[in-house]
Write a protein that holds these residues in place. Sequence first.
Motif, PDB file in Angstrom:
ATOM      1  N   GLY A 272       0.817  -1.200   0.000  1.00 49.59           N
ATOM      2  CA  GLY A 272       0.000   0.000   0.000  1.00 49.59           C
ATOM      3  C   GLY A 272       0.849   1.247   0.000  1.00 49.59           C
ATOM      4  N   ALA A 273       0.514   2.192  -0.861  1.00 49.27           N
ATOM      5  CA  ALA A 273       1.296   3.425  -1.006  1.00 49.27           C
ATOM      6  C   ALA A 273       0.508   4.608  -0.484  1.00 49.27           C
ATOM      7  CB  ALA A 273       1.662   3.635  -2.469  1.00 49.27           C
ATOM      8  N   SER A 274       1.206   5.577   0.115  1.00 41.72           N
ATOM      9  CA  SER A 274       0.567   6.809   0.571  1.00 41.72           C
ATOM     10  C   SER A 274       0.367   7.741  -0.611  1.00 41.72           C
ATOM     11  CB  SER A 274       1.439   7.489   1.631  1.00 41.72           C
ATOM     12  OG  SER A 274       2.674   7.910   1.051  1.00 41.72           O
ATOM     13  N   PHE A 275      -0.487   8.749  -0.413  1.00 41.12           N
ATOM     14  CA  PHE A 275      -0.707   9.714  -1.490  1.00 41.12           C
ATOM     15  C   PHE A 275       0.556  10.510  -1.783  1.00 41.12           C
ATOM     16  CE2 PHE A 275      -1.485  14.282  -2.165  1.00 41.12           C
ATOM     17  CZ  PHE A 275      -1.862  14.220  -3.502  1.00 41.12           C
TER      18      PHE A 275
ATOM     19  N   GLU B 236      16.071   2.098  -9.329  1.00 42.40           N
ATOM     20  CA  GLU B 236      14.631   2.204  -9.620  1.00 42.40           C
ATOM     21  C   GLU B 236      13.828   1.265  -8.736  1.00 42.40           C
ATOM     22  OE1 GLU B 236      11.350   3.840 -11.711  1.00 42.40           O
ATOM     23  OE2 GLU B 236      13.424   4.453 -11.357  1.00 42.40           O
ATOM     24  N   ARG B 237      14.335   0.063  -8.496  1.00 39.97           N
ATOM     25  CA  ARG B 237      13.641  -0.855  -7.588  1.00 39.97           C
ATOM     26  C   ARG B 237      13.604  -0.281  -6.175  1.00 39.97           C
ATOM     27  NH1 ARG B 237      17.214  -4.333 -10.373  1.00 39.97           N
ATOM     28  NH2 ARG B 237      16.159  -5.404 -12.094  1.00 39.97           N
TER      29      ARG B 237
ATOM     30  N   TYR C 204      10.243   0.926  -4.038  1.00 37.22           N
ATOM     31  CA  TYR C 204       9.927   0.430  -2.697  1.00 37.22           C
ATOM     32  C   TYR C 204       9.815   1.574  -1.692  1.00 37.22           C
ATOM     33  CZ  TYR C 204      10.242  -2.197   1.644  1.00 37.22           C
ATOM     34  OH  TYR C 204       9.984  -2.705   2.892  1.00 37.22           O
ATOM     35  N   ALA C 205      10.736   2.553  -1.790  1.00 38.41           N
ATOM     36  CA  ALA C 205      10.757   3.645  -0.819  1.00 38.41           C
ATOM     37  C   ALA C 205       9.522   4.527  -0.916  1.00 38.41           C
ATOM     38  CB  ALA C 205      12.019   4.488  -1.015  1.00 38.41           C
TER      39      ALA C 205
ATOM     40  N   PHE D  86       7.654  -3.898  -3.380  1.00 37.08           N
ATOM     41  CA  PHE D  86       8.942  -4.572  -3.485  1.00 37.08           C
ATOM     42  C   PHE D  86       9.038  -5.307  -4.819  1.00 37.08           C
ATOM     43  CE2 PHE D  86      11.492  -8.457  -2.880  1.00 37.08           C
ATOM     44  CZ  PHE D  86      12.726  -7.862  -2.644  1.00 37.08           C
ATOM     45  N   VAL D  87      10.075  -4.978  -5.584  1.00 45.02           N
ATOM     46  CA  VAL D  87      10.350  -5.648  -6.858  1.00 45.02           C
ATOM     47  C   VAL D  87      11.616  -6.477  -6.670  1.00 45.02           C
ATOM     48  CG1 VAL D  87      10.817  -5.371  -9.314  1.00 45.02           C
ATOM     49  CG2 VAL D  87       9.299  -3.758  -8.148  1.00 45.02           C
ATOM     50  N   ALA D  88      11.494  -7.784  -6.790  1.00 47.43           N
ATOM     51  CA  ALA D  88      12.616  -8.679  -6.521  1.00 47.43           C
ATOM     52  C   ALA D  88      13.714  -8.537  -7.573  1.00 47.43           C
ATOM     53  CB  ALA D  88      12.126 -10.124  -6.470  1.00 47.43           C
TER      54      ALA D  88
END
Length: 222
Positions: free
Chosen positions: A5-8, A63-64, A68-69, A74-76
């Motif tokens: 879940g991402a914040s606005f 970029e990964r 994530y930040a 998360f992109v493996a």
Amino acid sequence: MERRGASFSGSLVYLLMNFPLGVTAFVVLMALVPAGVGTAVVWVGLPVLMLVFLLLKGAARVERARTYALTDTFVAMPYLPLPEGGHWPRWKARLRDAQTWRDLAYFLLLFPVGVAEFCLLVGFWATSLGLVGLPIYFRYLPDGAWYFPRWDDLRWITVDSTVEALPWAALGVLCVALSVALTKAMAALHTRFAAALLGPTARRRELLEDELVERELSVTSR
């Protein structure tokens, strides 16, 4: 891809960064890749192409981490282990690795995708905030009124008083809410795009798992 879940705010910053990053990546790649390919026959271009591969892998890692930040997605890491035996076998492995070309495709596509996202984002937010602030600034416009549309004699809607501006401000509040939802949805779509090209495919995931099992068995047997 694992998403929590991402914040606005994270989604907004993530999308706004895509445009300058896409332009930068496109310019660098368009300068280095043709130069490297065009001079590879005389061996001059090989160091250039090696530099491109290193830049691609480093940029993909960044970029990964950025994904994530800012979006909690998360992109493996999808890279297979490089073989031993010197630099040349490693470079050949990178060249033959499909992930190298998927990284290249991502950063080339980041330019048009970033431009489209930036235009949509600016358009929606400019409209929303413009409507919300209409009761404040309409009196400072030419003729002390806001017209829509404003082409020649086409002025179907005229706002020249605070009372007339308030319904538009209320519409602007609704548009702000829609813009927030749009921002988060666009960020979610972009993370899927990033994961599709920068993350492992189903087949690559199986290969990585098999490689991990082989390493564990090798360590256990020693």
